[in-house]
Design a protein around this motif. Structure first.
Motif, PDB file in Angstrom:
ATOM      1  N   SER A 124       7.600 -14.173 -10.111  1.00  0.00           N
ATOM      2  CA  SER A 124       6.539 -14.933  -9.193  1.00  0.00           C
ATOM      3  C   SER A 124       5.959 -13.934  -8.308  1.00  0.00           C
ATOM      4  N   GLY A 125       4.653 -14.239  -7.813  1.00  0.00           N
ATOM      5  CA  GLY A 125       4.275 -13.336  -6.803  1.00  0.00           C
ATOM      6  C   GLY A 125       5.107 -13.250  -5.282  1.00  0.00           C
ATOM      7  N   THR A 126       5.898 -14.535  -5.063  1.00  0.00           N
ATOM      8  CA  THR A 126       6.700 -14.738  -4.117  1.00  0.00           C
ATOM      9  C   THR A 126       8.182 -13.961  -4.495  1.00  0.00           C
ATOM     10  N   LEU A 160       7.235 -10.241  -3.613  1.00  0.00           N
ATOM     11  CA  LEU A 160       7.209  -9.762  -2.313  1.00  0.00           C
ATOM     12  C   LEU A 160       8.663  -9.815  -1.909  1.00  0.00           C
ATOM     13  N   THR A 206      -2.614 -16.787   4.779  1.00  0.00           N
ATOM     14  CA  THR A 206      -2.239 -16.388   3.372  1.00  0.00           C
ATOM     15  C   THR A 206      -1.205 -17.439   2.758  1.00  0.00           C
ATOM     16  N   ASP A 207      -0.830 -17.043   1.290  1.00  0.00           N
ATOM     17  CA  ASP A 207      -0.040 -17.937   0.633  1.00  0.00           C
ATOM     18  C   ASP A 207       1.300 -18.146   1.609  1.00  0.00           C
ATOM     19  N   THR A 244       4.241 -15.225   1.134  1.00  0.00           N
ATOM     20  CA  THR A 244       4.143 -14.046   1.997  1.00  0.00           C
ATOM     21  C   THR A 244       5.281 -13.874   2.812  1.00  0.00           C
ATOM     22  N   VAL A 265      -2.212  -8.616   3.893  1.00  0.00           N
ATOM     23  CA  VAL A 265      -2.799  -9.450   2.511  1.00  0.00           C
ATOM     24  C   VAL A 265      -4.370  -8.999   2.286  1.00  0.00           C
ATOM     25  N   ASP A 302       0.459  -7.240   0.143  1.00  0.00           N
ATOM     26  CA  ASP A 302       0.124  -8.314  -0.638  1.00  0.00           C
ATOM     27  C   ASP A 302      -1.031  -8.355  -1.543  1.00  0.00           C
ATOM     28  N   GLN A 335      -4.001 -11.602  -4.598  1.00  0.00           N
ATOM     29  CA  GLN A 335      -5.607 -12.151  -4.633  1.00  0.00           C
ATOM     30  C   GLN A 335      -6.151 -10.882  -4.832  1.00  0.00           C
ATOM     31  N   SER A 385       0.751 -10.989  -8.152  1.00  0.00           N
ATOM     32  CA  SER A 385       1.295 -12.472  -8.809  1.00  0.00           C
ATOM     33  C   SER A 385       0.639 -12.735 -10.254  1.00  0.00           C
ATOM     34  N   GLN A 424       0.432 -15.988 -11.447  1.00  0.00           N
ATOM     35  CA  GLN A 424       0.351 -17.328 -11.138  1.00  0.00           C
ATOM     36  C   GLN A 424      -0.849 -17.668 -11.995  1.00  0.00           C
ATOM     37  N   LYS A 483      -4.408 -16.776 -10.368  1.00  0.00           N
ATOM     38  CA  LYS A 483      -4.870 -15.441 -10.164  1.00  0.00           C
ATOM     39  C   LYS A 483      -5.685 -14.748 -11.245  1.00  0.00           C
ATOM     40  N   ASP A 539       3.128 -18.091 -14.272  1.00  0.00           N
ATOM     41  CA  ASP A 539       3.879 -17.591 -13.440  1.00  0.00           C
ATOM     42  C   ASP A 539       4.387 -16.199 -13.750  1.00  0.00           C
ATOM     43  N   TYR A 577     -10.013 -22.564   3.624  1.00  0.00           N
ATOM     44  CA  TYR A 577      -8.818 -22.138   2.677  1.00  0.00           C
ATOM     45  C   TYR A 577      -7.397 -22.842   2.866  1.00  0.00           C
TER      46      TYR A 577
HETATM   47  C1  LIG Z   1      -0.519 -16.654  -4.801  1.00  0.00           C
HETATM   48  C2  LIG Z   1      -0.015 -15.716  -3.697  1.00  0.00           C
HETATM   49  C3  LIG Z   1       1.553 -15.477  -3.256  1.00  0.00           C
HETATM   50  C4  LIG Z   1       2.618 -16.053  -4.164  1.00  0.00           C
HETATM   51  O1  LIG Z   1       2.523 -15.976  -5.340  1.00  0.00           O
HETATM   52  P1  LIG Z   1       3.099 -16.982  -6.462  1.00  0.00           P
HETATM   53  O2  LIG Z   1       3.065 -16.252  -7.662  1.00  0.00           O
HETATM   54  O3  LIG Z   1       2.439 -18.171  -6.300  1.00  0.00           O
HETATM   55  O4  LIG Z   1       4.458 -17.079  -5.882  1.00  0.00           O
HETATM   56  C5  LIG Z   1       1.554 -14.613  -2.025  1.00  0.00           C
HETATM   57  N1  LIG Z   1       0.624 -14.166  -1.437  1.00  0.00           N
HETATM   58  C6  LIG Z   1      -0.715 -14.335  -1.638  1.00  0.00           C
HETATM   59  C7  LIG Z   1      -1.655 -13.749  -0.921  1.00  0.00           C
HETATM   60  C8  LIG Z   1      -1.136 -15.386  -2.755  1.00  0.00           C
HETATM   61  O5  LIG Z   1      -2.350 -15.674  -2.904  1.00  0.00           O
END
Ligand SMILES: *Cc1c(COP(=O)(O)O)cnc(C)c1O
Length: 411
Positions: free
Chosen positions: A73-75, A78, A99-100, A103, A145, A171, A174, A197, A199, A202, A208, A330
């Motif tokens: 995942s993006g998480t 990170l 941010t999501d 982060t 970000v 990050d 996006q 990410s 997900q 995106k 994911d 947002y």
């Molecule tokens: C989507 C997103 C994440 C996390 O990504 P996941 O794949 O959903 O875990 C982290 N940071 C930002 C800015 C995001 O938009």
């Protein structure tokens, strides 16, 4: 003309393409064939398969980095980046409040403290000045970000951090193919580590997934190990060199992501074309501020700032009634005002690592911490969908609806 929200006729009743299903995504026969190929190989695991390794090479080349490490995942991407720094419990990492939560999860998962720096009132991104105001002797990293695909002033932040030995983790969840000011290279390659990410929502997706890039071979090795239980597959030993998790991407995801990568340039080009039309046709409306540049930005979403007698919430509701998806602010609240942080719900009732020790002081989070971010979310920021599958008519409907709502409220 009467607004739809007041009983008038909506600009549009047909649904707009959305990233939540096939209408606004680019999954096609090639992705299906790739998933089938991975399954037919019988090796769905990256350790014995070839797809994820190939994705890593292809993505690193594409973005312009020496190494890429895939994850789930993006998480996770990170988390790998922060883990690469091997921070001490209670060390501080500066993050933006818009941010999501991923982060921030990456920071907490490494037992570090998220320190929220306020953002630029136009872009919603961290600035070098806002970061400088949050530095302490415990600062180990900053995670700018590139919000909505708009470039954060990454070169300024790097110039601030590098002489101080502070790492910069971009990050880019996006921000595929965003080009920050100060050069031609992509976001994700200007700092020390870049995180992406895959997900559902995106620019490109495999449901994911995550990708972390770096030019630093030590960081790359540490991230590779961290994503695989600290297990050094390359030496043949069954041992664990340090703590890690299982963040291994599987081969089906890797195969689909490889195909998506071939579509990325077209996706971003199509979104920039949508944005150019929106800027050309809405840019002159008084009280609305649109992104100034449509070449650097990659338009994960299309942000508008509203300076009108009406706030983002009412403007957004009126647009939604016209049939145009609009997200006021947002987020419902800055990340630091979610219960995970205000109530310090981290590990049991300990409050760790926001407690002292290990932190240099007790960290608490409250309304007022980042006033610029709070105003953006609560009053000025309105985010419209931007999608590579929008037709000319879809964009025309967005323009018509925004003009209609603007005319009503700007009076
Ligand atoms: C989507 C997103 C994440 C996390 O990504 P996941 O794949 O959903 O875990 C982290 N940071 C930002 C800015 C995001 O938009």
């Amino acid at each position: 003309m009467t607004l739809a929200i007041d009983g008038g006729t909506p600009v549009r009743t047909a649904p707009m393409p959305t990233v939540l299903d096939a209408s606004g995504r680019t999954f096609g026969a090639a992705e299906a064939a790739a998933a089938t190929r991975a399954i037919a190989s019988g090796a769905l695991w990256r350790v014995t398969g070839t797809e994820v390794a190939a994705l890593e090479t292809e993505f690193a080349d594409y973005i312009g980095a020496s190494h890429a490490v895939a994850s789930t995942s993006g998480t996770a991407a990170l988390h790998l980046a922060v883990a690469a720094l091997d921070v001490e419990p209670g060390d501080e990492i500066i993050v933006p409040p818009i941010t999501d939560f991923g982060t921030v999860i990456a920071v907490l998962a490494c037992n570090a403290v998220p320190v929220f720096a306020d953002v630029d009132p136009v872009t919603g991104c961290l600035t070098a000045d806002s970061v400088r105001a949050c530095l302490s002797e415990r600062t180990r990293a900053v995670i700018p970000v590139h919000l909505f695909g708009g470039p954060a002033p990454i070169d300024d932040i790097v110039a601030l951090c590098r002489p101080r030995g502070i790492a910069v983790i971009e990050d880019c969840a996006q921000a595929y193919l965003t080009i920050p000011s100060g050069g031609a290279s992509f976001a994700g390659t200007r700092g020390d580590i870049g995180c992406f990410s895959l997900q559902q929502s995106k620019h490109i997706s495999a449901g994911d997934g995550g990708l972390t890039v770096t030019d630093n071979p030590d960081f790359a090795r540490r991230m590779r190990l961290f994503a695989d239980k600290g297990w050094p597959r390359d030496t043949g030993e069954r041992t664990h060199l340090h703590f890690g998790l299982n963040y291994r991407m599987n081969e089906m995801v890797g195969a689909v992501a490889r195909v998506q990568l071939t579509r990325l340039a077209d996706v971003v080009a199509a979104r920039r074309a949508v944005a150019r039309r929106l800027v050309a046709e809405l840019g002159a409306l008084p009280g609305l501020r649109l992104p100034a540049d449509t070449r650097q930005h990659s338009f994960w979403l299309f942000p508008i700032l509203i300076d009108l007698p009406v706030g983002n919430g009412d403007f957004g509701k009126a647009l939604a009634a016209e049939g145009i998806t609009a997200n006021a602010g947002y987020l419902d609240r800055p990340v630091y005002l979610t219960p995970a942080l205000t109530e310090r719900r981290t590990y049991g009732t300990s409050g760790f690592p926001l407690t002292s020790p290990p932190a240099r002081r007790e960290f608490t989070y409250a309304a007022g911490d980042c006033p610029v971010a709070e105003k953006l979310i609560g009053r000025t920021l309105l985010v419209l969908d931007c999608n590579e599958r929008f037709t000319d008519q879809d964009v025309t409907d967005i323009v018509t609806a925004v003009r209609k709502v603007h005319e009503h409220y700007a009076r």
